[in-house]
Design a protein around this motif. Structure first.
Motif, short mmCIF file in Angstrom:
data_model
loop_
_atom_site.label_atom_id
_atom_site.label_comp_id
_atom_site.label_asym_id
_atom_site.label_seq_id
_atom_site.Cartn_x
_atom_site.Cartn_y
_atom_site.Cartn_z
N MET A 131 0.83 -1.20 0.00
CA MET A 131 0.00 0.00 0.00
C MET A 131 0.88 1.26 0.00
O MET A 131 0.62 2.21 -0.74
N THR A 355 -2.32 -4.87 -4.79
CA THR A 355 -2.44 -3.74 -3.86
C THR A 355 -1.71 -2.51 -4.40
O THR A 355 -2.24 -1.39 -4.37
N THR A 359 -3.76 0.87 -5.67
CA THR A 359 -3.44 2.08 -4.91
C THR A 359 -2.85 3.15 -5.81
O THR A 359 -3.23 4.33 -5.75
N LEU A 375 -5.73 -1.99 -0.43
CA LEU A 375 -5.48 -2.83 0.73
C LEU A 375 -6.58 -3.88 0.89
O LEU A 375 -6.30 -5.04 1.23
#
Length: 402
Positions: A131, A355, A359, A375
């Motif tokens: 993340m 992830t 992101t 996430l």
């Protein structure tokens, strides 16, 4: 008081001052960029920078005196980087401040109530790093994009960083900031600055909160603070032989974050990188006397924080590409570390990549940004994959038993 001052040394002074200088100069641009992105005015950004520096300075002084350990406190650079990827929420900066306060309250609770602390720590390390990497990727592209827009400024900044990084990694970002400041000021008209720009008082913001801000700002900020900063900071202290109880430290930094949040501070936490400067043998050969280096660093942070308006005033007249370039260079080390940690475990590699991509994409649903969804998607894939692996291991064990 006499024994206290007998522990003071010249090496503690120099290590503490170096820690404060590196900690402030290497990331203040990220803090200001993050606050501006989520709706802060120049005065509110200066207030947030000032109060974050003062809060982490006071926290470091108080904790180091209380426990006689070099307990350095820092502002949340990963959190500020995350803010820089967002847009001002509906309701403006007041909603962002409400999210800051909720994240701080969760941090206090995590230190006092172990189940919440364990829940935050239970987030798989590869996913937490993924993340963070997804947040940092767009920001770290900025220096190279700036070269295509204004090479006459961006290229010297990059070269200053690259050359100094080969000489002293700690001074690479200060060197880039120095070059950027000289180039920006050289291009200004006479009288561009007024004396009043060099001081700005704290600005109180009445907090508000929305459900979108809870999921899109407060929760990711809390996770980043715990996983990327507090847990890492405690680990650094342990590597130097210090074993403080994590709960009281985390709660106290959360309290300082809560008190400073209404003035725009995005949060403070246990330091990780600069903690090594204060806790290492360079601060003092005697580990029991190194706490003075963290005290000196705290004093330095507080003093530099009072001059935050100067930094914001210079940044206000600089082209946005220059600010983004400096901030991106400051985050390159964090990006490299988070990328390496996110794909180190083969079982979590695919979930981590998902992830990172979600992101970094900046996708938003229901007003909630990509960090939350990245996430969430990564955690679902990770749970699925590890469940399959556990089942396969159990079946293999059963066959072997037969």
């Amino acid at each position: 008081m006499a024994p206290l001052f007998r522990d003071f040394s010249f090496t503690s002074l120099t290590s503490g001052l170096l820690s404060a200088f590196v900690g402030f100069s290497s990331s203040f641009a990220v803090i200001v960029q993050g606050l501006t992105a989520v709706g802060a005015s120049p005065a509110e950004a200066a207030s947030g920078l000032m109060m974050a520096a003062v809060a982490m300075g006071l926290a470091g002084i108080i904790l180091s005196l209380r426990y006689r350990m070099p307990l350095s406190v820092a502002w949340t650079t990963p959190g500020a980087a995350f803010l820089a990827t967002l847009h001002a929420p509906e309701g403006g900066f007041a909603v962002t401040v409400g999210a800051f306060m909720l994240a701080a309250a969760l941090t206090i609770l995590a230190g006092l109530w172990r189940p919440l602390g364990r829940l935050a720590e239970a987030i798989p390390t590869p996913l937490a790093n993924a993340m963070l990497a997804g947040i940092l990727v767009p920001l770290c592209l900025a220096p190279f994009r700036a070269m295509g827009v204004m090479p006459e400024i961006a290229l010297p900044i990059f070269l200053a960083w690259a050359v100094m990084a080969r000489i002293s990694r700690l001074l690479a970002i200060p060197a880039a900031i120095l070059v950027a400041t000289v180039l920006v000021l050289r291009g200004l008209e006479p009288g561009a600055f007024a004396l009043g720009q060099f001081w700005s008082p704290p600005v109180f913001v009445m907090p508000q909160l929305t459900l979108a801000a809870v999921a899109g700002i407060a929760l990711p900020l809390f996770v980043l603070t715990m996983a990327s900063q507090n847990v890492a900071g405690i680990a650094v202290l342990k590597s130097f032989g210090y074993t403080p109880k994590a709960g009281p430290l985390i709660s106290f930094t959360g309290l300082m974050a809560l008190l400073s949040a209404p003035f725009g501070s995005p949060g403070v936490n246990m330091a990780a990188i600069t903690a090594a400067l204060c806790a290492g043998p360079e601060a003092n050969p005697d580990p029991d006397r190194r706490y003075w280096s963290a005290i000196v660093a705290g004093i330095g942070y507080a003093i530099m924080g009072l001059g935050a308006a100067i930094a914001v005033a210079v940044m206000a007249v600089a082209p946005p590409e220059v600010i983004a370039a400096v901030a991106g260079l400051a985050l390159l080390g964090a990006l490299a570390g988070s990328l390496a940690a996110s794909v180190a475990d083969p079982t979590a590699r695919e979930a981590s990549v998902i992830t990172i991509l979600i992101t970094a994409s900046g996708v938003s649903f229901f007003g909630i940004g990509g960090a939350f969804w990245g996430l969430l998607a990564g955690a679902a894939l990770y749970a699925w994959d590890t469940r399959k692996l556990r089942r396969a291991a159990a079946e293999a064990e059963a066959e072997a038993a037969e």
